[in-house]
Write a protein that holds these residues in place. Sequence first.
Motif, PDB file in Angstrom:
ATOM      1  N   UNK A 266       0.579  -1.010   0.183  1.00 60.31           N
ATOM      2  CA  UNK A 266       0.271   0.584  -0.268  1.00 60.31           C
ATOM      3  C   UNK A 266       0.753   1.269   0.183  1.00 60.31           C
ATOM      4  N   UNK A 267       0.037   2.587  -0.573  1.00 59.86           N
ATOM      5  CA  UNK A 267       1.365   3.385  -1.110  1.00 59.86           C
ATOM      6  C   UNK A 267       0.423   4.103  -0.900  1.00 59.86           C
ATOM      7  N   UNK A 302      -4.686   9.628  -4.955  1.00 60.53           N
ATOM      8  CA  UNK A 302      -2.694   9.055  -4.918  1.00 60.53           C
ATOM      9  C   UNK A 302      -3.136   7.668  -3.685  1.00 60.53           C
ATOM     10  N   UNK A 303      -3.961   6.936  -3.358  1.00 58.22           N
ATOM     11  CA  UNK A 303      -3.780   6.102  -3.267  1.00 58.22           C
ATOM     12  C   UNK A 303      -3.679   4.302  -3.939  1.00 58.22           C
ATOM     13  N   UNK A 304      -2.567   3.724  -2.998  1.00 60.50           N
ATOM     14  CA  UNK A 304      -2.571   2.220  -4.275  1.00 60.50           C
ATOM     15  C   UNK A 304      -2.291   1.612  -3.337  1.00 60.50           C
ATOM     16  N   UNK A 305      -3.016   0.616  -3.603  1.00 65.71           N
ATOM     17  CA  UNK A 305      -2.944  -0.595  -3.192  1.00 65.71           C
ATOM     18  C   UNK A 305      -3.066  -2.360  -4.156  1.00 65.71           C
ATOM     19  N   UNK A 306      -1.983  -3.057  -3.919  1.00 63.87           N
ATOM     20  CA  UNK A 306      -1.900  -3.952  -4.764  1.00 63.87           C
ATOM     21  C   UNK A 306      -1.513  -5.436  -4.493  1.00 63.87           C
ATOM     22  N   UNK A 350      -9.731 -13.015   4.004  1.00 58.41           N
ATOM     23  CA  UNK A 350      -8.461 -11.486   4.308  1.00 58.41           C
ATOM     24  C   UNK A 350      -9.279 -10.934   3.686  1.00 58.41           C
ATOM     25  N   UNK A 351      -8.632  -9.865   4.215  1.00 62.90           N
ATOM     26  CA  UNK A 351      -8.555  -8.101   4.194  1.00 62.90           C
ATOM     27  C   UNK A 351      -8.063  -7.080   4.552  1.00 62.90           C
ATOM     28  N   UNK A 352      -7.509  -6.570   3.256  1.00 61.16           N
ATOM     29  CA  UNK A 352      -6.452  -5.671   3.446  1.00 61.16           C
ATOM     30  C   UNK A 352      -6.964  -4.511   3.324  1.00 61.16           C
ATOM     31  N   UNK A 353      -6.983  -2.837   4.434  1.00 56.06           N
ATOM     32  CA  UNK A 353      -6.892  -2.244   4.229  1.00 56.06           C
ATOM     33  C   UNK A 353      -5.577  -0.981   4.300  1.00 56.06           C
ATOM     34  N   UNK A 354      -5.375  -0.264   3.183  1.00 56.69           N
ATOM     35  CA  UNK A 354      -4.789   1.015   2.972  1.00 56.69           C
ATOM     36  C   UNK A 354      -5.870   1.886   3.369  1.00 56.69           C
ATOM     37  N   UNK A 355      -5.047   2.426   4.547  1.00 56.26           N
ATOM     38  CA  UNK A 355      -5.914   4.305   4.853  1.00 56.26           C
ATOM     39  C   UNK A 355      -5.045   5.180   4.828  1.00 56.26           C
ATOM     40  N   UNK A 356      -5.546   6.557   4.217  1.00 61.75           N
ATOM     41  CA  UNK A 356      -4.649   7.480   4.230  1.00 61.75           C
ATOM     42  C   UNK A 356      -5.635   8.748   5.297  1.00 61.75           C
ATOM     43  N   UNK A 357      -5.903   9.319   6.278  1.00 62.68           N
ATOM     44  CA  UNK A 357      -5.890  10.187   7.082  1.00 62.68           C
ATOM     45  C   UNK A 357      -4.957  11.386   6.937  1.00 62.68           C
ATOM     46  N   UNK A 358      -6.221  12.205   7.287  1.00 66.25           N
ATOM     47  CA  UNK A 358      -4.965  13.854   7.310  1.00 66.25           C
ATOM     48  C   UNK A 358      -4.639  13.877   8.844  1.00 66.25           C
TER      49      UNK A 358
END
Length: 723
Positions: A266-267, A302-306, A350-358
């Motif tokens: 995740x980026x 601009x949040x990417x998850x692979x 399974x679950x992968x969660x990519x977060x971007x918070x202020x």
Amino acid sequence: ESDDTDTEDSGSVSSDEPMTEFEEEEDLVREDIVFQEEVNRDWIEKQFAAGIRDLEESDLATPYEVDLDDLETPAWLKPHFTVEKFDPDATIKLKTKRVWVVDFCGSKLSNLDTSGKRLKDHASAKLLTIEKHLNEHRAAKLMFFDAHHPYELLFMDGTQRERFFECASAIRPQLRVWCPDLCKEGVSNCNTVIKASGQQVKPDAADKGKKSTLQGEASINASRVETETLNIWVGTFNLHGKEPPSFQEMPHWLENDGRYDIVAIGVQDALYRKGDDLMFYQYMGKYLTGRYILIARWTLWDICLGVYCKKAMMTKIVNIEGGTKGTGDVMEHGPKGMVAISFRYQETSMCFVNVHLPDGGPDKNRSNMVHEITPQVNIGVSALDMFTQFHHTFVLGDVGYKSNMPFHEAVQAAEEKRYSDILACDQLAVAKTDELLFHGFEEFPIRFPPTSNYVIGSNTFDDGVTVKRSALKYIGIDLPERAPEIHPPSYRHRIMYKNAASAWPMRCTSYDMATEIMHTPYRPIRATFEIICQRPFISVFGHDVQPVGFKLNDISIVENVGAACKQPILMFWMHCMDGPRFCKKAKKEKKGDKASFAKGGLLKGLPKMPVNLDPLKLFDDGDKTPSFDTTNMPTIDPMIWHPEFLETQHIFVMLRDAHSANTNTKLGGNLSNSDLRGSCMVPLTGVCSGGVPGAMKDFEVPLEINGARIGTVAGSLQFIPLE
């Protein structure tokens, strides 16, 4: 139709994966079972050394021959299943019927019309995946290496789908299935052969009265061991608009030596892509050459998850889904939000969660954002809460939380490697405690420096002013002097994980930071995991067992700080159950019942629940603590009755408000999450371990919604015989 004809097939498994690529990888898939057995032996020895299990006499595959007459139901070696074509998006349902035959002795799956005309044969080795639809209990999807389309099937009932799934799993040479009845006594893994010579077997329910003739050998990779191990790498990096690390730098973060089965990357702030959403995934794909393939990618701004897996593992991964949700006002918060990808590896979800918070504003705002956007991501089973439904959930990304320690004190603590002192002032820890954020999530002990903020190109901490002042001075602007404590060294970037109560063990084997990658103000982090994943259980070749089920008794919702219900109902669901069950009527409470129950009994000693969850208290008109008595409880009747299997399962219990649901929606239909008031998972571990119905077990489990614990569900569960 063209999908039923015996034509030369070429095409794609999905819109962006050409079939020719999969065909080239078939040799790798065939190698997988041998490779996996070697890995399993290492894992079993580790368990033995840790005292988790006894080491069997042989943990590698042993040839084993079973006489056809020894099978209690030999008809399952060539069952017939009547199905309809399934199209969940179709307005008009065309009930075109077909018959699918799983022929073990012929090592093939056949597609017939209702008259018995053969439309297509597929070798069992060509079966790429079989997945059970998550939101329609009668539907399944088949994908073959040699078919240019998937087969979407709708079975007559959920039990037929379950039996087809078992047969289709057992016939696959790429898989080893959990089937102890086909293993030699005292041996863990067997390559079991069942020989037939023209015998006609009695019809079973699936055959609709047709006799089946068996000729040849049936081969099944059976195991007494329920599980196999999986090695997972999880990493996150805020790129700050820069390109990913070079291939020379990348090994400091992610080693490409084949040690991991699944890689989740995740980026955030991937601005360098210049509108090309695929650029990041293509770059990582070039780095992860060889045995890896991209199985899912999802992007929000601009949040990417692979997620990548070894090509030899791809036949075991199904139900791949993804979802995104932004935090709202991009002008106020920037491009922030959540990206999630879920799937099932064998029988483990399974679950992968990519977060971007202020990273600005009150701390509570970030918690509120998580509570608000989580239900709108919408992956997995639509009726369930995202953070409750999976066996293993990983949260990674830039959470925006900083340290409250003054800048110079934090720098000194980092230089002296007193990381625990910095974490003692961590805003995320406070948010998890006071605002019930990411309830149940763990984090491996942090033994590395803060992940932010650094002067680009060095490991010197940036006070938030130095870099900005030098940049502005370059264009002729002098920035006034001000206190540098605004950006203390912090752990903004995190990897957390949650293990369901019924899941097999998972352990984090490492958690560290790549200090050598210095081209952004942040540092990438990574965590590695060993996960025990459950194999498909095969009941059709097992011994006859008594039909059993479960009865839940006197369920109460207590100390609920979430939303109230005008018409509270309970919804029950299991992965191995033919549709959900409901309890629609709450028992009336006598005056004082709530107070007396909350003070003692099962709940004695529980901590007082916080009450500062504004986004979770959207509906205050109604009952927050309904109770449901035994007389209204439905019977939970699973489609598999073997106690050893049921011990690994769980029952989902959801508190819903029928008043908020669509008035045209029947209780058996697809309820939206707008009426969900909380959910929990009741594990069956210890309920049926003796195999004798009658056992009773009390339970207390957290009531959760959107990653927050809002109350407790208390009741009892009884293991009962069925007719």
